[in-house]
Design an enzyme around this catalytic site. Structure first.
Site, PDB file in Angstrom:
ATOM      1  N   ASN A 297     -24.744 -45.503  -8.244  1.00  0.00           N
ATOM      2  CA  ASN A 297     -23.728 -44.863  -7.363  1.00  0.00           C
ATOM      3  C   ASN A 297     -22.489 -44.041  -8.378  1.00  0.00           C
ATOM      4  O   ASN A 297     -21.549 -44.025  -8.134  1.00  0.00           O
ATOM      5  CB  ASN A 297     -22.662 -45.862  -6.441  1.00  0.00           C
ATOM      6  CG  ASN A 297     -21.817 -45.098  -5.517  1.00  0.00           C
ATOM      7  OD1 ASN A 297     -20.887 -45.694  -5.193  1.00  0.00           O
ATOM      8  ND2 ASN A 297     -22.062 -44.254  -4.961  1.00  0.00           N
TER       9      ASN A 297
ATOM     10  N   CYS B  51     -24.490 -40.937  -9.908  1.00  0.00           N
ATOM     11  CA  CYS B  51     -25.015 -39.887 -10.063  1.00  0.00           C
ATOM     12  C   CYS B  51     -25.521 -39.121  -8.675  1.00  0.00           C
ATOM     13  O   CYS B  51     -24.967 -38.300  -8.162  1.00  0.00           O
ATOM     14  CB  CYS B  51     -26.455 -39.740 -10.969  1.00  0.00           C
ATOM     15  SG  CYS B  51     -26.019 -40.438 -12.546  1.00  0.00           S
ATOM     16  N   ARG B  52     -26.630 -39.417  -8.178  1.00  0.00           N
ATOM     17  CA  ARG B  52     -27.119 -38.987  -6.942  1.00  0.00           C
ATOM     18  C   ARG B  52     -26.318 -39.143  -5.659  1.00  0.00           C
ATOM     19  O   ARG B  52     -26.014 -38.182  -4.915  1.00  0.00           O
ATOM     20  CB  ARG B  52     -28.653 -39.612  -6.938  1.00  0.00           C
ATOM     21  CG  ARG B  52     -29.779 -39.087  -7.766  1.00  0.00           C
ATOM     22  CD  ARG B  52     -30.937 -39.869  -7.607  1.00  0.00           C
ATOM     23  NE  ARG B  52     -30.594 -41.103  -8.144  1.00  0.00           N
ATOM     24  CZ  ARG B  52     -31.699 -42.143  -7.832  1.00  0.00           C
ATOM     25  NH1 ARG B  52     -32.755 -41.927  -7.435  1.00  0.00           N
ATOM     26  NH2 ARG B  52     -31.403 -43.464  -8.180  1.00  0.00           N
ATOM     27  N   SER B  53     -25.889 -40.463  -5.572  1.00  0.00           N
ATOM     28  CA  SER B  53     -25.104 -40.582  -4.046  1.00  0.00           C
ATOM     29  C   SER B  53     -23.878 -40.013  -4.159  1.00  0.00           C
ATOM     30  O   SER B  53     -23.263 -39.336  -3.175  1.00  0.00           O
ATOM     31  CB  SER B  53     -25.085 -41.936  -3.576  1.00  0.00           C
ATOM     32  OG  SER B  53     -24.541 -42.870  -4.542  1.00  0.00           O
TER      33      SER B  53
ATOM     34  N   ASP C  56     -34.307 -39.765 -10.279  1.00  0.00           N
ATOM     35  CA  ASP C  56     -33.126 -40.286 -10.942  1.00  0.00           C
ATOM     36  C   ASP C  56     -32.963 -39.605 -12.355  1.00  0.00           C
ATOM     37  O   ASP C  56     -33.632 -39.473 -13.099  1.00  0.00           O
ATOM     38  CB  ASP C  56     -33.296 -41.784 -11.429  1.00  0.00           C
ATOM     39  CG  ASP C  56     -32.205 -42.419 -11.933  1.00  0.00           C
ATOM     40  OD1 ASP C  56     -31.316 -41.747 -12.343  1.00  0.00           O
ATOM     41  OD2 ASP C  56     -32.088 -43.776 -11.706  1.00  0.00           O
TER      42      ASP C  56
ATOM     43  N   CYS D 288     -27.613 -44.714  -3.663  1.00  0.00           N
ATOM     44  CA  CYS D 288     -28.530 -44.525  -4.744  1.00  0.00           C
ATOM     45  C   CYS D 288     -28.674 -45.804  -5.577  1.00  0.00           C
ATOM     46  O   CYS D 288     -27.966 -46.728  -4.950  1.00  0.00           O
ATOM     47  CB  CYS D 288     -28.425 -43.435  -5.822  1.00  0.00           C
ATOM     48  SG  CYS D 288     -26.614 -43.359  -6.407  1.00  0.00           S
TER      49      CYS D 288
END
Ligand code: 4NP
Length: 157
Positions: free
Chosen positions: A12, A14-16, A128, A9
């Site tokens: 690195n 939050c999402r990934s 995001d 993401c």
């Protein structure tokens, strides 16, 4: 053969890291841990060395998933080291592909939007959550839960 999976993401944090945690939990639950190496990285380097955002860690923990990874920035070598590179949105896709000098390079085909593997969602991108509220963090985990089931199914065929 062990397959090496990298989630990417922007930050690195939050999402990934959430995708990495969900994937690890699912392969543990399905007794597939010996088949995979899993990591995550960001296209930006602002948070290098940090644990995931506390809001993302809390939300994941409420679903029984502990996020322990530290942020790192993706490097060109990752494109060769990993077998599958799953990105969260189109900006991530463009940023990762920009690391490849040659547009004909076969590593291009390793890089995909994670929601390509979704069974339930019509979305193409994992939004995001960084500047939003709690529902954004829940949405990230809902989308990843679905897409990562599809991803694992495709990888063990
Ligand atoms: P992520 O979220 O890409 O899901 O880790 C973000 C984290 C930090 C920032 C942007 C997005 N930031 O601008 O610092």
């Amino acid at each position: 053969m062990v397959k090496k999976i990298l989630f990417v993401c922007l930050g690195n944090i939050c999402r990934s890291p959430a995708a990495e945690g969900v994937f690890k939990q699912k392969i543990k639950d399905r007794d597939l841990e010996n088949l995979f190496v899993v990591d995550s990285a960001g296209t930006g380097g602002w948070h290098v060395g940090n644990l995931a955002d506390p809001r993302m860690r809390e939300t994941a923990l409420s679903r029984g998933i502990e996020l322990t990874s530290r942020s790192r920035k993706i490097e060109e070598n990752d494109l060769y080291e990993f077998d599958h590179i799953l990105v969260m949105d189109q900006d991530n896709l463009d940023a990762v592909k920009s690391l490849i000098k040659d547009s004909m390079n076969p590593v291009n085909s390793k890089i995909k939007l994670i929601l390509t593997y979704s069974k339930d969602s019509q979305l193409d991108e994992v939004p995001d959550p960084y500047y939003g509220g709690q529902n954004g963090f829940d949405k990230v985990l809902d989308l990843l839960d679905d897409a990562i089931d599809g991803l694992i199914d495709s990888l063990i065929d």
